[in-house]
Design an enzyme around this catalytic site. Structure first.
Site, PDB file in Angstrom:
ATOM      1  N   HIS A 261       6.574   8.430  -5.273  1.00 32.93           N
ATOM      2  CA  HIS A 261       6.366   7.230  -6.095  1.00 32.93           C
ATOM      3  C   HIS A 261       5.884   7.712  -7.469  1.00 32.93           C
ATOM      4  O   HIS A 261       6.595   8.432  -8.155  1.00 32.93           O
ATOM      5  CB  HIS A 261       5.372   6.333  -5.354  1.00 32.93           C
ATOM      6  CG  HIS A 261       5.222   4.940  -5.885  1.00 32.93           C
ATOM      7  ND1 HIS A 261       6.011   4.408  -6.846  1.00 32.93           N
ATOM      8  CD2 HIS A 261       4.335   3.947  -5.547  1.00 32.93           C
ATOM      9  CE1 HIS A 261       5.637   3.160  -7.093  1.00 32.93           C
ATOM     10  NE2 HIS A 261       4.611   2.855  -6.324  1.00 32.93           N
ATOM     11  N   HIS A 301      16.604   6.303  -6.808  1.00 33.60           N
ATOM     12  CA  HIS A 301      15.689   5.169  -6.751  1.00 33.60           C
ATOM     13  C   HIS A 301      16.132   4.252  -5.631  1.00 33.60           C
ATOM     14  O   HIS A 301      17.326   4.107  -5.395  1.00 33.60           O
ATOM     15  CB  HIS A 301      15.701   4.412  -8.090  1.00 33.60           C
ATOM     16  CG  HIS A 301      14.538   3.507  -8.276  1.00 33.60           C
ATOM     17  ND1 HIS A 301      14.502   2.243  -7.765  1.00 33.60           N
ATOM     18  CD2 HIS A 301      13.349   3.713  -8.893  1.00 33.60           C
ATOM     19  CE1 HIS A 301      13.342   1.695  -8.078  1.00 33.60           C
ATOM     20  NE2 HIS A 301      12.622   2.564  -8.758  1.00 33.60           N
ATOM     21  N   ASP A 357      10.660   8.597 -14.127  1.00 33.76           N
ATOM     22  CA  ASP A 357       9.817   9.788 -14.129  1.00 33.76           C
ATOM     23  C   ASP A 357      10.504  11.025 -14.676  1.00 33.76           C
ATOM     24  O   ASP A 357       9.859  12.046 -14.893  1.00 33.76           O
ATOM     25  CB  ASP A 357       9.330  10.083 -12.705  1.00 33.76           C
ATOM     26  CG  ASP A 357       8.313   9.064 -12.254  1.00 33.76           C
ATOM     27  OD1 ASP A 357       7.463   8.703 -13.071  1.00 33.76           O
ATOM     28  OD2 ASP A 357       8.382   8.632 -11.093  1.00 33.76           O
TER      29      ASP A 357
HETATM   30  N1  ACO Z   1      17.741  14.573  -4.823  1.00 35.74           N
HETATM   31  C1  ACO Z   1      18.685  14.891  -3.927  1.00 35.74           C
HETATM   32  N2  ACO Z   1      19.171  14.036  -2.999  1.00 35.74           N
HETATM   33  C2  ACO Z   1      18.654  12.785  -3.013  1.00 35.74           C
HETATM   34  C3  ACO Z   1      17.662  12.388  -3.929  1.00 35.74           C
HETATM   35  C4  ACO Z   1      17.204  13.338  -4.864  1.00 35.74           C
HETATM   36  N3  ACO Z   1      16.270  13.024  -5.758  1.00 35.74           N
HETATM   37  N4  ACO Z   1      17.332  11.103  -3.694  1.00 35.74           N
HETATM   38  C5  ACO Z   1      18.085  10.703  -2.672  1.00 35.74           C
HETATM   39  N5  ACO Z   1      18.888  11.731  -2.258  1.00 35.74           N
HETATM   40  C6  ACO Z   1      19.917  11.673  -1.221  1.00 35.74           C
HETATM   41  C7  ACO Z   1      19.282  11.699   0.175  1.00 35.74           C
HETATM   42  O1  ACO Z   1      19.180  13.023   0.659  1.00 35.74           O
HETATM   43  C8  ACO Z   1      20.279  10.885   0.950  1.00 35.74           C
HETATM   44  O2  ACO Z   1      21.409  11.691   1.207  1.00 35.74           O
HETATM   45  P1  ACO Z   1      22.181  11.559   2.636  1.00 35.74           P
HETATM   46  O3  ACO Z   1      22.748  10.157   2.617  1.00 35.74           O
HETATM   47  O4  ACO Z   1      23.186  12.642   2.603  1.00 35.74           O
HETATM   48  O5  ACO Z   1      21.115  11.741   3.686  1.00 35.74           O
HETATM   49  C9  ACO Z   1      20.723   9.810  -0.042  1.00 35.74           C
HETATM   50  O6  ACO Z   1      20.562  10.406  -1.334  1.00 35.74           O
HETATM   51  C10 ACO Z   1      19.903   8.527   0.042  1.00 35.74           C
HETATM   52  O7  ACO Z   1      18.529   8.858  -0.057  1.00 35.74           O
HETATM   53  P2  ACO Z   1      17.349   8.041   0.569  1.00 35.74           P
HETATM   54  O8  ACO Z   1      16.199   8.968   0.802  1.00 35.74           O
HETATM   55  O9  ACO Z   1      17.867   7.262   1.749  1.00 35.74           O
HETATM   56  O10 ACO Z   1      17.031   7.017  -0.573  1.00 35.74           O
HETATM   57  P3  ACO Z   1      15.704   6.179  -0.725  1.00 35.74           P
HETATM   58  O11 ACO Z   1      16.078   4.907  -1.358  1.00 35.74           O
HETATM   59  O12 ACO Z   1      14.953   6.093   0.575  1.00 35.74           O
HETATM   60  O13 ACO Z   1      14.829   7.089  -1.701  1.00 35.74           O
HETATM   61  C11 ACO Z   1      13.652   7.904  -3.524  1.00 35.74           C
HETATM   62  C12 ACO Z   1      14.497   6.762  -2.985  1.00 35.74           C
HETATM   63  C13 ACO Z   1      12.402   8.109  -2.643  1.00 35.74           C
HETATM   64  C14 ACO Z   1      13.173   7.564  -4.939  1.00 35.74           C
HETATM   65  C15 ACO Z   1      14.506   9.198  -3.542  1.00 35.74           C
HETATM   66  O14 ACO Z   1      15.647   9.014  -4.360  1.00 35.74           O
HETATM   67  C16 ACO Z   1      13.703  10.414  -3.977  1.00 35.74           C
HETATM   68  O15 ACO Z   1      13.054  11.065  -3.146  1.00 35.74           O
HETATM   69  N6  ACO Z   1      13.760  10.788  -5.307  1.00 35.74           N
HETATM   70  C17 ACO Z   1      12.998  11.894  -5.795  1.00 35.74           C
HETATM   71  C18 ACO Z   1      11.561  11.456  -6.033  1.00 35.74           C
HETATM   72  C19 ACO Z   1      11.408  10.548  -7.245  1.00 35.74           C
HETATM   73  O16 ACO Z   1      11.940  10.822  -8.314  1.00 35.74           O
HETATM   74  N7  ACO Z   1      10.639   9.456  -7.067  1.00 35.74           N
HETATM   75  C20 ACO Z   1      10.343   8.520  -8.135  1.00 35.74           C
HETATM   76  C21 ACO Z   1      10.967   7.203  -7.858  1.00 35.74           C
HETATM   77  S1  ACO Z   1      10.696   6.113  -9.197  1.00 35.74           S
HETATM   78  C22 ACO Z   1       9.101   5.611  -8.981  1.00 35.74           C
HETATM   79  O17 ACO Z   1       8.582   5.532  -7.905  1.00 35.74           O
HETATM   80  C23 ACO Z   1       8.376   5.303 -10.164  1.00 35.74           C
END
Ligand code: ACO
Length: 422
Positions: A261, A301, A357
Site C-alpha cells: 500500500h 493497482h 508511488d
Molecule cells: N509486478 C509484477 N507482476 C505483478 C505486479 C507487479 N507490480 N502487480 C501484479 N502483478 C501480476 C501478478 O503476479 C498477477 O500475475 P498472475 O495473474 O500471473 O498471477 C497479476 O499481475 C495480478 O496481480 P494481483 O496480485 O492479483 O493484483 P492485485 O490487484 O491483488 O494487486 C497490487 C495490486 C497489490 C498493487 C499489485 O499490483 C502490487 O503488488 N504492486 C506492487 C506494489 C505497489 O506498487 N503497491 C502500491 C499500490 S498503489 C497504493 O497503494 C498507493
C-alpha cells in the site's frame, strides 16, 4: 433491458428478483433467498461495502475525481487546504470560508508538550518514523477526552481540525527525532506545506523555495483521498465500532504502512537503488516476470487497469522539483523500467501501469527526505481522506459495526485429548 437480476436457488426452487442500481445489487437479496447463505469474497474484490459521494475512480479509463472535480484540475489550480475543505464539505469553499478554514487549521498545529518530551523521546534511537507516526496518532487522542463524543458534530469537527493540523507536526517530529535534531515548532505565519517543510529542514536560517512548497502541496492534493483503499477501509472498519478518530486514524495509518500500500514508494526507491544502472533493467524485468525476484514495485493497482492519473501528474512534478534540486540519478532507471515494462506483453496483458508511488519517491528523495519518511509523507494528506470517510460513515444510516462472516474450514467438533493421549 430490465435492470434486475433473478437468482434461483436450485436446492429449493426459490427465486428472487433484485434491482441493479448503478451496477450494484444489494447483498441483502442473498439473505432473502437463504439467511444462512454467504458470499465468499476474499479481499473484497467484488464487494461495495458502502455508499460514498467523496471520490470517483474509474480504473479502466484512469479517471480520478474528488467531489466531481478532476484530479488534474485540482492539482493544477487548487491547494491542499482547499481540497481538504472540499473533501470534508462536498463543495469548494468561498473566499470567507477558505480564510476561516485556513486560519483554524493553522492555529491548531501545536501539540501538547508531553507528546514531544515524554512520548516521542521514549522511542528507540532508530525507530522507523512511520511506526512513530502511527503510535503518535493514537497517543494524540489521549490528550482529547472530548474525542469520544463522536455523536456530537462540534466535537467531530474539532477533532478533524486537530488531526489535519497536527499530522505535519507529528511527522516532522518523528523525522527530527530519528535524525537527532531539535524539534522545530510550527510557524503559523507559513502556508500548510511551507510550515511542514520548515519544521522538517530548519537548522539556523531556512528559506523555503516556493517551487518546492508548491510541489509539496501538489503531492498532498494527489494523496488526499482514493476511495475505499486498504487504509480507508481500516478507518471505516475501526470507526464503525465507534472508536475515536485518533485511534481509527492510527489503524488506517497502520494499513498504509504496508509495502503493498503506502509503503510502496519506499520500496520503489530501494528497488531502483538495487538495480543500480539502466543496463541492469532488462535482467531485472526478466526476474520479475519469472517470479524469482520481487514484483515491479510502483506498478499495478487493484483498481487502475490504466495509467494512474496521479502518476502522470507526479511525473511532471518530478521535473519541476529536479529544476531546483538537480535530477535524481535514479530517474533514468525509472524511465527505462517504465519504457521496458510498458512494451512487454507480461505487463501489457495484465494491465500493469505505473501507480502513484512509482515517481513520488524520486521527488521525495530529491527534496532530501530519507526513504523511511516516504510513507509518512503519504499519511499526512491522506488523513483528510480518512476523516472524510469517517464522517460519511457516521452519518450513513445503512452502516453498522463492520462484522463480516467466514467460511469455516476447520475440523468438526471433537473431544479434548488429555496430554498423555497426544
Ligand atoms: N509486478 C509484477 N507482476 C505483478 C505486479 C507487479 N507490480 N502487480 C501484479 N502483478 C501480476 C501478478 O503476479 C498477477 O500475475 P498472475 O495473474 O500471473 O498471477 C497479476 O499481475 C495480478 O496481480 P494481483 O496480485 O492479483 O493484483 P492485485 O490487484 O491483488 O494487486 C497490487 C495490486 C497489490 C498493487 C499489485 O499490483 C502490487 O503488488 N504492486 C506492487 C506494489 C505497489 O506498487 N503497491 C502500491 C499500490 S498503489 C497504493 O497503494 C498507493
Amino acid at each position: 433491458m430490465p435492470e434486475t437480476i433473478t437468482i434461483t436457488d436450485d436446492r429449493t426452487g426459490k427465486q428472487i428478483t433484485v434491482p441493479i442500481t448503478d451496477g450494484v445489487f444489494p447483498a441483502s437479496a442473498v439473505r432473502e433467498l437463504d439467511p444462512s447463505l454467504y458470499i465468499y469474497d476474499p479481499a473484497y474484490m467484488q464487494t461495495a461495502a458502502c455508499k460514498s459521494s467523496i471520490t470517483y475512480l474509474d480504473g479502466d479509463n484512469g479517471v480520478l475525481r474528488y467531489r466531481g472535480y478532476p484530479i488534474e484540475q485540482l492539482a493544477a489550480k487548487s491547494t491542499y487546504l482547499e481540497v481538504a475543505y472540499l473533501l470534508l464539505n462536498g463543495e469548494l469553499p468561498d473566499a470567507a470560508q477558505l480564510a476561516t478554514w485556513t486560519y483554524e487549521v493553522t492555529n491548531h498545529t501545536y501539540i501538547h508538550e508531553n507528546m514531544r518530551k515524554r512520548f516521542v523521546d521514549g522511542f528507540h534511537y532508530d525507530a522507523h518514523p512511520m511506526g512513530m507516526f502511527v503510535s503518535s496518532l493514537a497517543a494524540l487522542g489521549t490528550f482529547y477526552n472530548d474525542a469520544k463524543d463522536i455523536d456530537d458534530k462540534a466535537s467531530r469537527d474539532k477533532q478533524i481540525l486537530r488531526l489535519i493540523a497536527k499530522t505535519p507536526t507529528l511527522a516532522s517530529m518523528a523525522y527530527r527525532f530519528s535524525a537527532g535534531l531539535p524539534f522545530v515548532y510550527p510557524d503559523n505565519d507559513l502556508s500548510f506545506p511551507g510550515n511542514f517543510l520548515n519544521m522538517m529542514w530548519k537548522v539556523g536560517e531556512y528559506n523555503i523555495d516556493p517551487r518546492l512548497e508548491r510541489a509539496m502541496d501538489v503531492l498532498f492534493i494527489l494523496h488526499a483521498d482514493h476511495e475505499q483503499n486498504c487504509g480507508t477501509t481500516a478507518m471505516r472498519i475501526v470507526g464503525s465500532s465507534h472508536a475515536d478518530p485518533y485511534t481509527s486514524a492510527a489503524a488506517a495509518a497502520s494499513a498504509l504502512y504496508g509495502p503493498l500500500h503506502g509503503g510502496a514508494n519506499e520500496a520503489v526507491v530501494r528497488m531502483l537503488t538495487d538495480i543500480g544502472h539502466i543496463d541492469n533493467v532488462p535482467a531485472f524485468i526478466e526476474e520479475v516476470k519469472g517470479g524469482k525476484g520481487s514484483r515491479l514495485m510502483g506498478f499495478g493497482h487493484r483498481v487502475y487497469k490504466n495509467y494512474d492519473p496521479r502518476a502522470t501528474i507526479i511525473k511532471k512534478t518530478a521535473y519541476d522539483v529536479f529544476e531546483v534540486t538537480g535530477k535524481n540519478p535514479l530517474l533514468d532507471i525509472a524511465l527505462k523500467l517504465e519504457e521496458t515494462a510498458l512494451s512487454d506483453p507480461y505487463f501489457v496483458d495484465r494491465k500493469l501501469y505505473p501507480n502513484v508511488d512509482f515517481y513520488s519517491g524520486l521527488i521525495y528523495q530529491a527534496m532530501g527526505f530519507p526513504v523511511s519518511m516516504f510513507t509518512v509523507l503519504f499519511a499526512i494528506p491522506r488523513t483528510v481522506g480518512w476523516l472524510a470517510h469517517w464522517q460519511e460513515l457516521l452519518g450513513d444510516k445503512d452502516q453498522k459495526i463492520s462484522r463480516p462472516r467466514q467460511w469455516y474450514t476447520g475440523v468438526e467438533a471433537r473431544d479434548y485429548t488429555p496430554m498423555a493421549g497426544r
